[in-house]
Design an enzyme around this catalytic site. Structure first.
Site, mmCIF file in Angstrom:
data_model
loop_
_atom_site.group_PDB
_atom_site.id
_atom_site.type_symbol
_atom_site.label_atom_id
_atom_site.label_comp_id
_atom_site.label_asym_id
_atom_site.label_seq_id
_atom_site.Cartn_x
_atom_site.Cartn_y
_atom_site.Cartn_z
ATOM 1 N N ASP A 1 -11.124 2.837 4.015
ATOM 2 C CA ASP A 1 -11.494 1.515 3.679
ATOM 3 C C ASP A 1 -12.732 1.294 3.795
ATOM 4 O OD1 ASP A 1 -9.470 -0.283 3.258
ATOM 5 O OD2 ASP A 1 -8.937 -0.855 5.497
ATOM 6 N N LYS B 1 0.684 -1.200 -0.091
ATOM 7 C CA LYS B 1 0.017 0.047 0.057
ATOM 8 C C LYS B 1 0.815 1.333 -0.007
ATOM 9 C CE LYS B 1 -3.826 -2.487 2.126
ATOM 10 N NZ LYS B 1 -4.595 -2.583 3.423
ATOM 11 N N GLN C 1 -4.899 -1.696 9.628
ATOM 12 C CA GLN C 1 -4.704 -3.007 8.803
ATOM 13 C C GLN C 1 -5.401 -4.250 9.637
ATOM 14 O OE1 GLN C 1 -3.362 -3.501 5.797
ATOM 15 N NE2 GLN C 1 -4.021 -5.620 5.972
#
Ligand code: NAD
Length: 296
Positions: free
Chosen positions: A125, A58, A102
């Site tokens: 997200d 990422k 994460q």
């Protein structure tokens, strides 16, 4: 859908590259106008090796399009209060536009309590309760990245969604359910199957568009697929011999489908790209620009 002797293989890397080119131009425009790049903070708790690899991918993708990225690494023993304090600090920092925690988190940390502390304006997200709710209402600002990538692949290939029978195999909160909601929002007729579905094939055979996200190699074999169907394989499975495969018997099903995504090189490259798109959207919103990064 057209009926073909062999499916067109959907090149996710190609579509991701094209989208990233457009995002690079937008990031450069924001830097020129506001004197700062869009910025993403990724919080990694613990030492999970795949998570570390995903985070590094990422960061690399951010650099590639001109998004600044910071990784905050915390030990696996980090308590809830300490983690929430780190998130709060990022929420308050005006130079940070997107925050991603994460997953998976170490078992002692309650995922929802953590995700719901992220500012909804920085939830790139799309996992915050508010953003999940807005997805259900069809007003999502930050669609979750993998389903968003699936939708973008279909659109990039010119595959119609409205009126199509879509079967989604997998009902997780991060892939199956949001994919189903997003495609329903595009006027598909959607059916969701999961591990307790009896006779999976009786559903999959009806699909004009079959999206598979179960995490089971060879779950979908040719007899389960309608001739001419579009098959989107989200699964990522590492076999004992080290080979990475999806959930679909690729060689068998490609003879019957009209379009199919490979693994790797299908949905995967799109997922990270949509995270970049959402981060640019977050920056644009914070800077008062209403246009979204991907034109949706
Ligand atoms: P998950 O384990 O959270 O959910 C799996 C879902 O599949 C569940 O709803 C389960 O009921 C269903 N399922 C399991 N076995 C089944 C069976 N035999 N028949 C029908 N349904 C079955 O997994 P997830 O996080 O949704 O991920 C699914 C797959 O997608 C995994 O392989 C994962 O690695 C992959 N993935 C890929 C990307 C990407 O960017 N390409 C992103 C996220 C996840």
């Amino acid at each position: 859908m057209t009926q073909t002797a062999g499916a067109k293989i959907i090149d996710g890397r190609h579509h991701a590259r094209q989208l990233r080119e457009a995002l690079r131009i937008k990031a450069a425009g924001l830097l020129a106008k506001f004197g700062a790049p869009p910025k993403l903070t990724v919080i990694l708790v613990g030492d999970d090796a795949p998570s570390r690899l995903y985070v590094s991918n990422k960061s690399k993708a951010c650099r590639d399009v001109g998004i600044a990225s910071v990784v905050i690494e915390l030990p696996a023993s980090t308590g809830l209060e300490a983690l929430l304090a780190v998130i709060e600090e990022q929420n308050r920092d005006p130079s940070v536009h997107g925050i991603l925690v994460q997953l998976p988190l170490p078992a002692h940390l309650p995922v929802h309590a953590v995700l719901e502390r992220i500012s909804v304006e920085k939830d790139v997200d799309g996992f915050h309760l508010y953003n999940v709710g807005s997805l259900a209402l069809g007003t999502a600002v930050f669609p979750p990245c993998t389903p968003y990538g699936v939708q973008k692949l279909l659109e990039a290939e010119g595959i119609p969604i409205a009126g199509q029978n879509v079967v989604v195999v997998g009902a997780s909160n991060i892939v199956g359910k949001p994919t189903a909601m997003m495609l329903m929002q595009k006027d598909a007729t959607v059916c969701i199957c999961h591990a307790k579905t009896r006779d999976l094939a009786q559903f999959t055979i009806l699909a004009d568009i079959l999206v598979v996200a179960a995490g089971k190699p060879n779950l979908i074999v040719p007899q389960m697929v309608k001739t001419g169907a579009v098959v989107i394989d989200v699964g990522i499975n590492r076999l004992p011999n080290g080979k990475v495969v999806g959930d679909v018997d690729f060689e068998g099903v490609r003879q019957k489908a009209s379009y199919i995504t490979p693994v790797p090189g299908g949905v995967g490259p799109m997922t990270v790209t949509m995270l970049l798109a959402n981060t640019i959207t977050a920056a644009q919103r914070m800077w008062g620009i209403s246009e979204t990064s991907t034109g949706t």
